[in-house]
Every structure is written in C-alpha cells, then in structure tokens.
Design a protein around this motif. Structure first.
Motif, PDB file in Angstrom:
ATOM      1  N   ASP A 134       0.765  -1.263   0.168  1.00 21.99           N
ATOM      2  CA  ASP A 134      -0.023  -0.059  -0.004  1.00 21.99           C
ATOM      3  C   ASP A 134       0.944   1.174  -0.016  1.00 21.99           C
ATOM      4  O   ASP A 134       1.769   1.771   1.064  1.00 21.99           O
ATOM      5  N   CYS A 135       0.735   1.994  -1.088  1.00 24.81           N
ATOM      6  CA  CYS A 135       1.734   2.785  -1.266  1.00 24.81           C
ATOM      7  C   CYS A 135       1.132   4.504  -1.550  1.00 24.81           C
ATOM      8  O   CYS A 135      -0.007   4.474  -1.604  1.00 24.81           O
ATOM      9  N   SER A 136       1.934   5.375  -1.372  1.00 17.00           N
ATOM     10  CA  SER A 136       1.185   6.803  -1.559  1.00 17.00           C
ATOM     11  C   SER A 136       1.850   7.566  -2.502  1.00 17.00           C
ATOM     12  O   SER A 136       1.457   8.603  -3.163  1.00 17.00           O
ATOM     13  N   THR A 137       3.232   7.154  -2.976  1.00 17.36           N
ATOM     14  CA  THR A 137       3.986   7.953  -4.061  1.00 17.36           C
ATOM     15  C   THR A 137       4.569   6.779  -5.032  1.00 17.36           C
ATOM     16  O   THR A 137       4.769   5.648  -4.653  1.00 17.36           O
ATOM     17  N   TYR A 138       5.092   7.546  -6.116  1.00 10.34           N
ATOM     18  CA  TYR A 138       5.761   6.487  -7.226  1.00 10.34           C
ATOM     19  C   TYR A 138       7.096   6.053  -6.550  1.00 10.34           C
ATOM     20  O   TYR A 138       7.256   4.885  -6.769  1.00 10.34           O
ATOM     21  N   GLU A 139       7.693   6.840  -5.992  1.00 15.26           N
ATOM     22  CA  GLU A 139       9.206   6.480  -5.181  1.00 15.26           C
ATOM     23  C   GLU A 139       8.862   5.270  -4.211  1.00 15.26           C
ATOM     24  O   GLU A 139       9.790   4.231  -4.225  1.00 15.26           O
ATOM     25  N   GLU A 140       7.823   5.344  -3.307  1.00 17.05           N
ATOM     26  CA  GLU A 140       7.626   4.185  -2.472  1.00 17.05           C
ATOM     27  C   GLU A 140       7.094   2.925  -3.252  1.00 17.05           C
ATOM     28  O   GLU A 140       7.690   1.781  -2.766  1.00 17.05           O
ATOM     29  N   ALA A 141       6.443   3.133  -4.456  1.00 16.84           N
ATOM     30  CA  ALA A 141       6.340   1.887  -5.060  1.00 16.84           C
ATOM     31  C   ALA A 141       7.537   1.290  -5.878  1.00 16.84           C
ATOM     32  O   ALA A 141       7.540   0.164  -5.813  1.00 16.84           O
ATOM     33  N   VAL A 142       8.478   2.122  -6.280  1.00 21.06           N
ATOM     34  CA  VAL A 142       9.517   1.781  -6.856  1.00 21.06           C
ATOM     35  C   VAL A 142      10.331   0.794  -5.640  1.00 21.06           C
ATOM     36  O   VAL A 142      10.998  -0.201  -6.035  1.00 21.06           O
ATOM     37  N   THR A 143      10.235   1.313  -4.582  1.00 26.04           N
ATOM     38  CA  THR A 143      11.035   0.933  -3.581  1.00 26.04           C
ATOM     39  C   THR A 143      10.515  -0.463  -3.202  1.00 26.04           C
ATOM     40  O   THR A 143      11.103  -1.714  -2.965  1.00 26.04           O
ATOM     41  N   ALA A 144       9.311  -0.549  -3.054  1.00 23.53           N
ATOM     42  CA  ALA A 144       8.196  -1.852  -2.716  1.00 23.53           C
ATOM     43  C   ALA A 144       8.840  -2.995  -3.902  1.00 23.53           C
ATOM     44  O   ALA A 144       8.810  -4.105  -3.578  1.00 23.53           O
ATOM     45  N   VAL A 145       8.948  -2.644  -5.119  1.00 23.43           N
ATOM     46  CA  VAL A 145       9.222  -3.691  -5.808  1.00 23.43           C
ATOM     47  C   VAL A 145      10.461  -4.299  -5.713  1.00 23.43           C
ATOM     48  O   VAL A 145      10.699  -5.489  -5.631  1.00 23.43           O
ATOM     49  N   GLU A 146      11.420  -3.290  -5.485  1.00 22.03           N
ATOM     50  CA  GLU A 146      12.762  -3.699  -5.252  1.00 22.03           C
ATOM     51  C   GLU A 146      12.899  -4.560  -3.978  1.00 22.03           C
ATOM     52  O   GLU A 146      13.725  -5.414  -4.111  1.00 22.03           O
ATOM     53  N   LEU A 147      11.963  -4.466  -2.947  1.00 21.51           N
ATOM     54  CA  LEU A 147      11.834  -5.123  -1.895  1.00 21.51           C
ATOM     55  C   LEU A 147      11.501  -6.682  -2.227  1.00 21.51           C
ATOM     56  O   LEU A 147      11.619  -7.343  -1.103  1.00 21.51           O
ATOM     57  N   GLY A 148      10.597  -6.618  -3.236  1.00 15.63           N
ATOM     58  CA  GLY A 148      10.043  -8.049  -3.693  1.00 15.63           C
ATOM     59  C   GLY A 148       8.779  -8.175  -3.359  1.00 15.63           C
ATOM     60  O   GLY A 148       7.991  -9.183  -3.189  1.00 15.63           O
ATOM     61  N   PHE A 149       7.756  -6.856  -2.962  1.00 12.09           N
ATOM     62  CA  PHE A 149       6.320  -7.210  -2.929  1.00 12.09           C
ATOM     63  C   PHE A 149       5.624  -7.707  -4.342  1.00 12.09           C
ATOM     64  O   PHE A 149       6.314  -7.409  -5.258  1.00 12.09           O
ATOM     65  N   PHE A 171      -5.346   9.144 -11.262  1.00  8.09           N
ATOM     66  CA  PHE A 171      -5.145   8.541 -12.419  1.00  8.09           C
ATOM     67  C   PHE A 171      -3.731   8.773 -12.886  1.00  8.09           C
ATOM     68  O   PHE A 171      -2.943   7.878 -13.571  1.00  8.09           O
ATOM     69  N   GLU A 172      -2.883   9.928 -12.403  1.00  9.15           N
ATOM     70  CA  GLU A 172      -1.650  10.061 -12.992  1.00  9.15           C
ATOM     71  C   GLU A 172      -0.673   9.262 -12.406  1.00  9.15           C
ATOM     72  O   GLU A 172       0.344   8.513 -13.013  1.00  9.15           O
ATOM     73  N   LEU A 173      -0.858   8.852 -11.213  1.00 13.92           N
ATOM     74  CA  LEU A 173       0.022   7.925 -10.483  1.00 13.92           C
ATOM     75  C   LEU A 173       0.068   6.791 -11.110  1.00 13.92           C
ATOM     76  O   LEU A 173       0.837   5.856 -11.345  1.00 13.92           O
ATOM     77  N   ALA A 174      -1.538   6.309 -11.434  1.00 13.63           N
ATOM     78  CA  ALA A 174      -1.626   4.906 -11.700  1.00 13.63           C
ATOM     79  C   ALA A 174      -0.781   4.603 -12.828  1.00 13.63           C
ATOM     80  O   ALA A 174      -0.527   3.534 -13.331  1.00 13.63           O
ATOM     81  N   GLN A 175      -1.321   5.651 -14.020  1.00 10.89           N
ATOM     82  CA  GLN A 175      -0.594   5.505 -15.221  1.00 10.89           C
ATOM     83  C   GLN A 175       0.894   5.182 -15.263  1.00 10.89           C
ATOM     84  O   GLN A 175       1.513   4.583 -15.740  1.00 10.89           O
ATOM     85  N   LYS A 176       1.499   6.185 -14.541  1.00 13.90           N
ATOM     86  CA  LYS A 176       2.909   5.989 -14.225  1.00 13.90           C
ATOM     87  C   LYS A 176       3.452   4.700 -13.642  1.00 13.90           C
ATOM     88  O   LYS A 176       4.483   4.333 -14.231  1.00 13.90           O
ATOM     89  N   LEU A 177       2.773   4.232 -12.567  1.00 13.70           N
ATOM     90  CA  LEU A 177       3.135   2.895 -12.217  1.00 13.70           C
ATOM     91  C   LEU A 177       2.865   1.630 -13.265  1.00 13.70           C
ATOM     92  O   LEU A 177       3.693   0.975 -13.257  1.00 13.70           O
ATOM     93  N   VAL A 178       1.748   1.711 -14.183  1.00 19.01           N
ATOM     94  CA  VAL A 178       1.704   1.016 -15.080  1.00 19.01           C
ATOM     95  C   VAL A 178       2.434   0.960 -15.832  1.00 19.01           C
ATOM     96  O   VAL A 178       3.192  -0.054 -16.604  1.00 19.01           O
ATOM     97  N   THR A 179       3.067   1.886 -16.399  1.00 12.97           N
ATOM     98  CA  THR A 179       4.103   2.105 -17.655  1.00 12.97           C
ATOM     99  C   THR A 179       5.514   1.765 -17.089  1.00 12.97           C
ATOM    100  O   THR A 179       6.388   1.674 -17.894  1.00 12.97           O
ATOM    101  N   THR A 180       5.635   2.043 -15.875  1.00 11.16           N
ATOM    102  CA  THR A 180       7.207   1.619 -15.364  1.00 11.16           C
ATOM    103  C   THR A 180       7.601   0.430 -14.792  1.00 11.16           C
ATOM    104  O   THR A 180       8.762   0.264 -14.427  1.00 11.16           O
ATOM    105  N   LEU A 181       6.610   0.071 -14.093  1.00 10.68           N
ATOM    106  CA  LEU A 181       6.940  -1.077 -12.994  1.00 10.68           C
ATOM    107  C   LEU A 181       6.354  -2.352 -13.590  1.00 10.68           C
ATOM    108  O   LEU A 181       5.315  -2.626 -14.359  1.00 10.68           O
ATOM    109  N   SER A 182       6.914  -3.445 -13.085  1.00  6.30           N
ATOM    110  CA  SER A 182       6.879  -4.817 -13.785  1.00  6.30           C
ATOM    111  C   SER A 182       5.801  -5.752 -12.977  1.00  6.30           C
ATOM    112  O   SER A 182       5.331  -6.780 -13.409  1.00  6.30           O
ATOM    113  N   VAL A 183       5.443  -5.318 -11.688  1.00  7.61           N
ATOM    114  CA  VAL A 183       4.468  -6.079 -10.999  1.00  7.61           C
ATOM    115  C   VAL A 183       3.067  -5.396 -11.141  1.00  7.61           C
ATOM    116  O   VAL A 183       2.872  -4.360 -11.725  1.00  7.61           O
ATOM    117  N   PRO A 184       2.183  -6.444 -10.800  1.00 14.27           N
ATOM    118  CA  PRO A 184       0.359  -5.917 -11.001  1.00 14.27           C
ATOM    119  C   PRO A 184       0.222  -4.673 -10.190  1.00 14.27           C
ATOM    120  O   PRO A 184       0.700  -4.505  -9.072  1.00 14.27           O
TER     121      PRO A 184
END
Length: 229
Positions: A134-149, A171-184
């Motif tokens: 459960d993230c609030s920012t793009y940077e937190e999401a990137v860290t979460a993926v690196e940690l193995g979520f 919507f902006e955050l959702a789109q950025k996450l979808v286009t740059t991260l590899s996890v669901p």
C-alpha cells in the motif's frame, strides 16, 4: 489448490470489494462483514479486501474468493496502521489469506523500523505468501518492487502528509506505475463511480479495490446530506 499465480489471475482485470467497518461504525461485526462479502460476490466481485482475523474468518464461510487481508492496528507514536508490524503479519498468515496488504510508505513504523528494514525479514519468514504494498507515491512503489512485493496499490495516496490534497483517484500516479513497473498495479483509494473505475482499467491497471462507495452506508449517506446542506 490455488497457487500464487492463479490467485493473481483470479483478480486480473476484475473488481475487488473492500468489506470493512471500523469499531465506531454501526456495521462493525464479523457477521455483517460476512454477509457484506456475500452480497459483493453476488454482485460480481472477484476478490475481497478485509480487515481483522475475525472478519476474514467469517468471510471465508460465505465466499470462495481471493482475500486481501489486513489488520488495522494503531500504535502510539506512529502513523503507520495498516498491518504495521510482524505481529499482524503473523496473525494473518496463521489465519490464511491469499494476499497480505501492508503500509509500504516511507514512514517510520511502530517498532522504529522502515519498510526497507522490516519487509526482508517478513519475506524471509513467509517465502510463499503474496504481499501487496500500500503506497502513496511513485518512489515508494519503486522501493516496494525492489524489496520483492508481489503487487503495488495506490491505496495511501492522499492519506499521508506528503500526499494530502492529491485528487483521487490519482489517475496520473496509476498510469505512471503501470508504464514503468513490472508487478501488478492495483488501483485503490477514492474510486467513487463506475466511470472512474473504467478509466483506471483503460490506463492498464491489473485490478482495483473499491470500498467506501459500495460498503460504507454511513459515509455514503454523509455525502448525500452534505450535497443538500
């Protein structure tokens, strides 16, 4: 038996309904949440997000859907309350949930640790458990993926000091996450209309959690009353 892969496939492109009621709300009851989840199932939900071992145990009696489990626990001195410590993770794993969601923001946790310090311990202990960040920012999401979520949710955008006032759904955050991260990417937070939900899926999100506008009649009533005052 469902595997981690099939659990994720079961919610892909589909709706997860959050069935929760806090202690101060009239619907706070495992029995009611069990019936609420069944109503969501009959309406077409493909997954349930639920809070507390008692509610999850009851919900399992009524629906055979993937459950994203959390424990909301407030600790003095910390703003992190969604599955904040190993204790809550242990309880959810013992009950048996398909996926555990936890606060993955950069805030200090009740035990003084950060998510970067705590989650490797959790993942080592529960190697085969699915986890949602459960993230609030793009940077937190990137860290979460690196940690193995295993998945990332936009759940806490707008609910942390750093993201207060952000328009929801983001919507902006959702789109950025979808286009740059590899996890669901699971959209959650502030989804109030079918049109907003459809727009998020059009952006490419994996799944979405909708809660208050479906399962919290007291909050829904407040919105309507406010509109005419």
């Amino acid at each position: 038996m469902n595997t981690n892969k099939t659990i994720l496939e079961m919610i892909k492109g589909k709706l997860v309904v959050s069935c929760q009621a806090l202690p101060e709300e009239p619907l706070h009851s495992p029995f009611i949440m069990g019936r609420m989840s069944y109503a969501a199932y009959l309406g077409g939900a493909s997954g349930i997000r639920a809070n507390s071992v008692a509610d999850i145990h009851e919900i399992k009696k009524h629906v055979d859907l993937p459950i994203i489990g959390i424990i909301k626990q407030v600790y003095d001195g910390s703003d992190v309350f969604i599955t904040p410590t190993m204790k809550e993770v242990d309880a959810l794993c013992q009950e048996g949930v398909d996926m555990i969601a936890m606060d993955a923001t950069d805030r200090i946790r009740p035990d003084g640790s950060t998510i970067s310090e705590l989650f490797p311990q959790i993942k080592k202990k529960y190697k085969n458990q699915l986890f949602m960040a459960d993230c609030s920012t793009y940077e937190e999401a990137v860290t979460a993926v690196e940690l193995g979520f295993d998945s990332v949710g936009t759940t806490l955008c707008g609910y942390t000091e750093a993201t207060k006032g952000k328009p929801l759904p983001n919507f902006e955050l959702a789109q950025k996450l979808v286009t740059t991260l590899s996890v669901p990417i699971i959209a959650e937070g502030g989804i109030s209309t079918p049109e907003e939900l459809k727009r998020l899926f059009d952006l490419g999100i994996y799944s979405a959690v909708v809660g208050s506008i479906i399962t919290r009649p007291m909050e829904i009533t407040k919105r309507f009353v406010k509109a005419i005052q």
